[in-house]
Design an enzyme around this catalytic site. Structure first.
Site, mmCIF file in Angstrom:
data_model
loop_
_atom_site.group_PDB
_atom_site.id
_atom_site.type_symbol
_atom_site.label_atom_id
_atom_site.label_comp_id
_atom_site.label_asym_id
_atom_site.label_seq_id
_atom_site.Cartn_x
_atom_site.Cartn_y
_atom_site.Cartn_z
ATOM 1 N N THR A 115 20.005 19.255 -32.435
ATOM 2 C CA THR A 115 19.552 20.074 -33.561
ATOM 3 C C THR A 115 19.813 19.412 -34.906
ATOM 4 O O THR A 115 20.767 18.638 -35.046
ATOM 5 C CB THR A 115 20.291 21.435 -33.539
ATOM 6 O OG1 THR A 115 20.028 22.151 -34.751
ATOM 7 C CG2 THR A 115 21.796 21.240 -33.433
ATOM 8 N N TYR A 168 27.647 26.210 -34.237
ATOM 9 C CA TYR A 168 26.469 25.815 -33.460
ATOM 10 C C TYR A 168 26.214 24.313 -33.625
ATOM 11 O O TYR A 168 26.107 23.575 -32.647
ATOM 12 C CB TYR A 168 25.244 26.620 -33.905
ATOM 13 C CG TYR A 168 23.947 26.091 -33.346
ATOM 14 C CD1 TYR A 168 23.712 26.102 -31.979
ATOM 15 C CD2 TYR A 168 22.963 25.564 -34.184
ATOM 16 C CE1 TYR A 168 22.517 25.595 -31.455
ATOM 17 C CE2 TYR A 168 21.777 25.069 -33.670
ATOM 18 C CZ TYR A 168 21.565 25.084 -32.303
ATOM 19 O OH TYR A 168 20.388 24.573 -31.789
#
Length: 331
Positions: A120, A144
């Protein structure tokens, strides 16, 4: 001719189900492992084998790898909601980091040679400059992003020690749905802007929240690089081909189009496509949201024979909208 079997973790989810389609369409055989906590069994193409299990269940994962002679892994399983990672970091370190460590160990034990990881842009945190190259500092601002970066580091170190190569693909904002209507984003309570906007356009939501109107961007709202999910899936297949062709090389590549749209620009585009006006609710910034995230995508264009085929905001919205209408018929 079958090219061999690919294990797709999280293959019943949004991006995973599109990768399954792309692999099958390219002639690979596919076995999916998904615990179906957020995925849907019906989202897995009938040509693939679905095993309902958790990737942290090493005995089952290794049995699947051996029974199916798995040659490569595409790893999508994990938790993906940034604000939730801030309030429940241990869930993210368990589902993303610890479970990935277990999966990588299973791959090494079973002699799987190729590993493609769903990473990501959150690994960059707040970028020093935009567009962001892969060499930019990795400074995640939420658990995250940290949980995904830890997995990238594990892959780097494992590839140096064992006969396995990998490609970590850092996604920017994924949107849209399979243009043939075979899959799309089906998760209830999704947080992706285009998904939320088409839900509002089809009457599933009353309004769309705009989180932050005071960013240092042209209109004050966050700017993101939106990539069509089918282009993203195609990038995974191209990356797998490269890993097989050049077993000594590993790669980390941004997946994006190299240009961004603000929240208001996206909502304006949805209004144009649907010929209606979505109600917008202006709200404060969310924890962990950078002002702008746009990929420098020169490396992926130079490394893979991949070229975007759906780089058109209104086309992305049209595909998402068509899927939303199809979901409404399911309900």
């Amino acid at each position: 001719m079958h090219k061999g079997k690919v294990l797709v973790t999280g293959g019943a989810g949004y991006i995973g189900s599109h990768a399954v389609l792309a692999l099958l369409d390219a002639g690979w055989q596919v076995v999916v492992i998904d615990n179906l906590v957020t995925g849907f069994a019906w989202a897995v193409d009938d040509r693939a084998t679905l095993v309902e299990a958790d990737i942290a269940d090493e005995a089952t994962v290794r049995q699947v790898m051996r029974d199916h002679d798995v040659v490569a892994i595409m790893h999508f399983a994990g938790s993906i909601i940034v604000p939730e990672s801030v309030t429940d970091p241990l869930k993210y370190y368990r589902n993303n980091t610890a479970a990935s460590r277990s999966l990588i160990e299973s791959a090494v034990t079973c002699g799987v040679k190729h590993f493609i990881f769903s990473s990501t842009a959150a690994t960059y945190g707040v970028p020093e400059s935009v567009p962001i190259p892969e060499t930019a500092p990795k400074a995640p601002i939420n658990p995250y992003g940290s949980s995904k970066l830890m997995t990238e580091i594990m892959l780097r170190d494992v590839a140096a020690a064992h006969p396995i190569n990998y490609c970590a693909l850092r996604y920017f904002n994924v949107a849209g749905a399979d243009p043939e209507g075979r899959s799309g984003q089906s998760t209830a309570g999704a947080t992706h802007l285009i998904k939320v906007a088409v839900e509002a356009a089809t009457g599933k939501r009353e309004s769309v929240g705009v989180f932050g109107t005071d960013f240092d961007t042209p209109d004050g709202t966050g700017v993101r690089d939106y990539i069509h999910v089918s282009d993203l899936a195609a990038a995974h297949v191209a990356a797998l081909d490269l890993l097989v062709e050049k077993p000594g090389e590993s790669h980390t590549l941004n997946c994006g189009y190299g240009h961004g749209y603000s929240v208001l620009e996206v909502l304006d585009a949805v209004d144009r496509v649907t010929n209606r006006t979505i109600e917008r609710r202006m709200e404060g910034r969310r924890a962990g949201d950078p002002p702008a995230l746009v990929a420098d995508n020169r490396a992926i264009l130079a490394t893979l024979p991949w070229r975007p085929r759906h780089d058109d905001l209104e086309a992305i919205i049209n595909d998402a909208l068509a899927w939303e209408r199809k979901l409404a018929e399911r309900d």
